[in-house]
Design a protein around this motif. Structure first.
Motif, PDB file in Angstrom:
ATOM      1  N   UNK A 170     -40.068 -39.016  22.486  1.00  0.00           N
ATOM      2  CA  UNK A 170     -39.961 -40.415  22.043  1.00  0.00           C
ATOM      3  C   UNK A 170     -39.311 -41.300  23.102  1.00  0.00           C
ATOM      4  N   UNK A 171     -39.626 -41.008  24.376  1.00  0.00           N
ATOM      5  CA  UNK A 171     -39.123 -41.831  25.462  1.00  0.00           C
ATOM      6  C   UNK A 171     -37.692 -41.554  25.849  1.00  0.00           C
ATOM      7  N   UNK A 172     -37.129 -40.433  25.359  1.00  0.00           N
ATOM      8  CA  UNK A 172     -35.722 -40.150  25.640  1.00  0.00           C
ATOM      9  C   UNK A 172     -35.555 -39.033  26.664  1.00  0.00           C
ATOM     10  N   UNK A 173     -36.605 -38.784  27.459  1.00  0.00           N
ATOM     11  CA  UNK A 173     -36.507 -37.736  28.473  1.00  0.00           C
ATOM     12  C   UNK A 173     -35.560 -38.185  29.583  1.00  0.00           C
ATOM     13  N   UNK A 174     -34.717 -37.284  30.019  1.00  0.00           N
ATOM     14  CA  UNK A 174     -33.813 -37.559  31.135  1.00  0.00           C
ATOM     15  C   UNK A 174     -33.826 -36.354  32.060  1.00  0.00           C
ATOM     16  N   UNK A 175     -32.920 -36.327  33.003  1.00  0.00           N
ATOM     17  CA  UNK A 175     -32.869 -35.204  33.925  1.00  0.00           C
ATOM     18  C   UNK A 175     -32.395 -33.927  33.271  1.00  0.00           C
ATOM     19  N   UNK A 176     -31.754 -34.035  32.103  1.00  0.00           N
ATOM     20  CA  UNK A 176     -31.245 -32.863  31.416  1.00  0.00           C
ATOM     21  C   UNK A 176     -32.287 -32.320  30.444  1.00  0.00           C
ATOM     22  N   UNK A 177     -32.083 -31.066  30.020  1.00  0.00           N
ATOM     23  CA  UNK A 177     -32.984 -30.475  29.037  1.00  0.00           C
ATOM     24  C   UNK A 177     -32.931 -31.299  27.753  1.00  0.00           C
ATOM     25  N   UNK A 178     -34.070 -31.526  27.156  1.00  0.00           N
ATOM     26  CA  UNK A 178     -34.151 -32.363  25.964  1.00  0.00           C
ATOM     27  C   UNK A 178     -34.724 -31.542  24.823  1.00  0.00           C
ATOM     28  N   UNK A 179     -34.162 -31.705  23.647  1.00  0.00           N
ATOM     29  CA  UNK A 179     -34.699 -31.044  22.473  1.00  0.00           C
ATOM     30  C   UNK A 179     -34.449 -31.917  21.261  1.00  0.00           C
ATOM     31  N   UNK A 180     -35.145 -31.589  20.171  1.00  0.00           N
ATOM     32  CA  UNK A 180     -34.986 -32.310  18.913  1.00  0.00           C
ATOM     33  C   UNK A 180     -33.986 -31.551  18.051  1.00  0.00           C
ATOM     34  N   UNK A 181     -32.854 -32.172  17.765  1.00  0.00           N
ATOM     35  CA  UNK A 181     -31.811 -31.604  16.913  1.00  0.00           C
ATOM     36  C   UNK A 181     -31.199 -30.344  17.538  1.00  0.00           C
ATOM     37  N   UNK A 182     -30.384 -29.641  16.746  1.00  0.00           N
ATOM     38  CA  UNK A 182     -29.753 -28.403  17.195  1.00  0.00           C
ATOM     39  C   UNK A 182     -29.972 -27.325  16.136  1.00  0.00           C
ATOM     40  N   UNK A 183     -29.987 -26.082  16.590  1.00  0.00           N
ATOM     41  CA  UNK A 183     -30.090 -24.953  15.665  1.00  0.00           C
ATOM     42  C   UNK A 183     -29.198 -23.836  16.173  1.00  0.00           C
ATOM     43  N   UNK A 184     -28.390 -23.266  15.259  1.00  0.00           N
ATOM     44  CA  UNK A 184     -27.473 -22.200  15.643  1.00  0.00           C
ATOM     45  C   UNK A 184     -27.583 -21.038  14.664  1.00  0.00           C
ATOM     46  N   UNK A 185     -27.542 -19.832  15.196  1.00  0.00           N
ATOM     47  CA  UNK A 185     -27.538 -18.628  14.373  1.00  0.00           C
ATOM     48  C   UNK A 185     -26.090 -18.230  14.116  1.00  0.00           C
ATOM     49  N   UNK A 186     -25.739 -18.062  12.845  1.00  0.00           N
ATOM     50  CA  UNK A 186     -24.378 -17.682  12.461  1.00  0.00           C
ATOM     51  C   UNK A 186     -24.300 -16.157  12.441  1.00  0.00           C
ATOM     52  N   UNK A 187     -23.461 -15.615  13.283  1.00  0.00           N
ATOM     53  CA  UNK A 187     -23.402 -14.168  13.481  1.00  0.00           C
ATOM     54  C   UNK A 187     -22.930 -13.431  12.229  1.00  0.00           C
ATOM     55  N   UNK A 188     -23.599 -12.318  11.964  1.00  0.00           N
ATOM     56  CA  UNK A 188     -23.200 -11.365  10.927  1.00  0.00           C
ATOM     57  C   UNK A 188     -23.155 -11.966   9.521  1.00  0.00           C
ATOM     58  N   UNK A 189     -23.901 -13.023   9.274  1.00  0.00           N
ATOM     59  CA  UNK A 189     -23.910 -13.661   7.957  1.00  0.00           C
ATOM     60  C   UNK A 189     -25.334 -13.645   7.407  1.00  0.00           C
ATOM     61  N   UNK A 190     -25.445 -13.350   6.107  1.00  0.00           N
ATOM     62  CA  UNK A 190     -26.743 -13.379   5.439  1.00  0.00           C
ATOM     63  C   UNK A 190     -26.870 -14.701   4.685  1.00  0.00           C
ATOM     64  N   UNK A 191     -27.298 -14.648   3.409  1.00  0.00           N
ATOM     65  CA  UNK A 191     -27.498 -15.889   2.645  1.00  0.00           C
ATOM     66  C   UNK A 191     -26.228 -16.195   1.857  1.00  0.00           C
ATOM     67  N   UNK A 192     -25.223 -16.702   2.554  1.00  0.00           N
ATOM     68  CA  UNK A 192     -23.926 -16.992   1.943  1.00  0.00           C
ATOM     69  C   UNK A 192     -23.419 -18.309   2.519  1.00  0.00           C
ATOM     70  N   UNK A 193     -23.498 -19.372   1.721  1.00  0.00           N
ATOM     71  CA  UNK A 193     -23.159 -20.694   2.241  1.00  0.00           C
ATOM     72  C   UNK A 193     -21.669 -20.838   2.541  1.00  0.00           C
TER      73      UNK A 193
END
Length: 204
Positions: free
Chosen positions: A166-189
Motif C-alpha cells: 500500500x505504498x509503504x515500502x521502505x529500505x527495511x523489510x515490510x510486512x502486514x501486522x505481526x505474528x508470534x508463536x507462544x512457546x510451550x502453550x496450547x489452547x489456553x488464553x
C-alpha cells in the motif's frame, strides 16, 4: 483537536479467520500433504506446519467450492450470511470493495496495529462440530488453530506484496501486522496473555 490514541489489537488463538478475499491455500497437486504427529510435536518455535512449497493461494475451483459453498461467508469471509447478520460488514465493509477489488479494504486493514498470537502446541485437529468448522474448515483454512493462523498471516503478506504494501515500502523489510508463536502453550488464553510474548504484544 486532540490526537486519537493508538490502539493495538492482540488476537490469540482464534478458531477461524475472516479472509478479505475468496482465495485460500490449496495443495498444488492431488497429492495429500500432511504433517506427522511426531513432526508436529517437534516443530521449531518459528517454523510452520503448513508445507507452503506444496500449497498455493488461489480461489477454489468449482469442484472445491461445491464441497462447501459457504466457505467465504461471514465469519470465514466477507460474503453475506443470513444466519449470521453482520450490519457493520454490510453497511461499511462491503462499501470498500469495488467490483471484487479489495484494495481499499485491505490497505485500511493493513494500516491497523494488529498482533496475532498462536500457541506452539495448539496443533490439535479441530473436531467436526459443524459442516464448515470440521472437515470443510480443515480443507479451506487448515486442520488446527496454529495452521489456520499461519495460513491467514501468509495470505496477508501475499496480498501486501501484490499491492506493494500500500505504498509503504521502505529500505527495511515490510510486512502486514505481526505474528508470534507462544512457546510451550496450547489452547489456553490465560497462558497466552501472561506469556512473555503476550505481555510484549500488549505492553511493548
Amino acid at each position: 483537536k486532540a490526537a486519537l490514541p493508538n490502539v493495538r489489537v492482540v488476537v490469540a488463538n482464534p478458531r477461524s479467520f475472516t479472509y478479505l478475499d475468496a482465495r485460500r491455500y490449496f495443495v498444488v497437486s492431488d497429492q495429500i500433504v500432511g504433517v506427522k504427529e511426531d513432526e508436529r510435536s517437534l516443530s521449531e518455535d518459528k517454523g510452520t506446519l503448513t508445507p507452503f512449497n506444496n500449497f498455493e493461494l488461489r480461489s477454489p475451483s468449482a469442484a472445491e467450492e461445491n464441497e462447501c459453498n459457504s466457505f467465504n461467508k461471514y465469519e470465514w469471509g466477507l460474503d453475506p450470511d443470513e444466519r449470521v447478520p453482520a450490519p457493520y460488514v454490510i453497511n461499511n465493509v462491503q462499501k470498500l470493495i469495488d467490483h471484487g477489488d479489495n484494495t481499499e479494504l485491505f490497505c485500511r486493514y493493513a494500516s491497523r496495529d494488529v498482533v496475532y498470537l498462536t500457541g506452539q502446541r495448539d496443533i490439535e485437529t479441530l473436531s467436526a462440530e459443524n459442516r464448515y468448522q470440521g472437515l470443510h474448515g480443515d480443507r479451506f483454512q487448515g486442520p488446527s488453530r496454529r495452521e489456520r493462523s499461519e495460513r491467514f498471516f501468509a495470505s496477508l503478506q501475499v496480498r501486501g506484496r501484490e499491492l506493494e504494501f500500500c505504498g509503504r515500502i521502505s529500505g527495511e523489510a515490510t510486512q502486514v501486522h505481526e505474528r508470534h508463536i507462544v512457546k510451550q502453550v496450547a489452547h489456553d488464553h490465560a497462558l497466552m496473555f501472561s506469556s512473555p510474548e503476550g505481555i510484549q504484544a500488549m505492553f511493548g
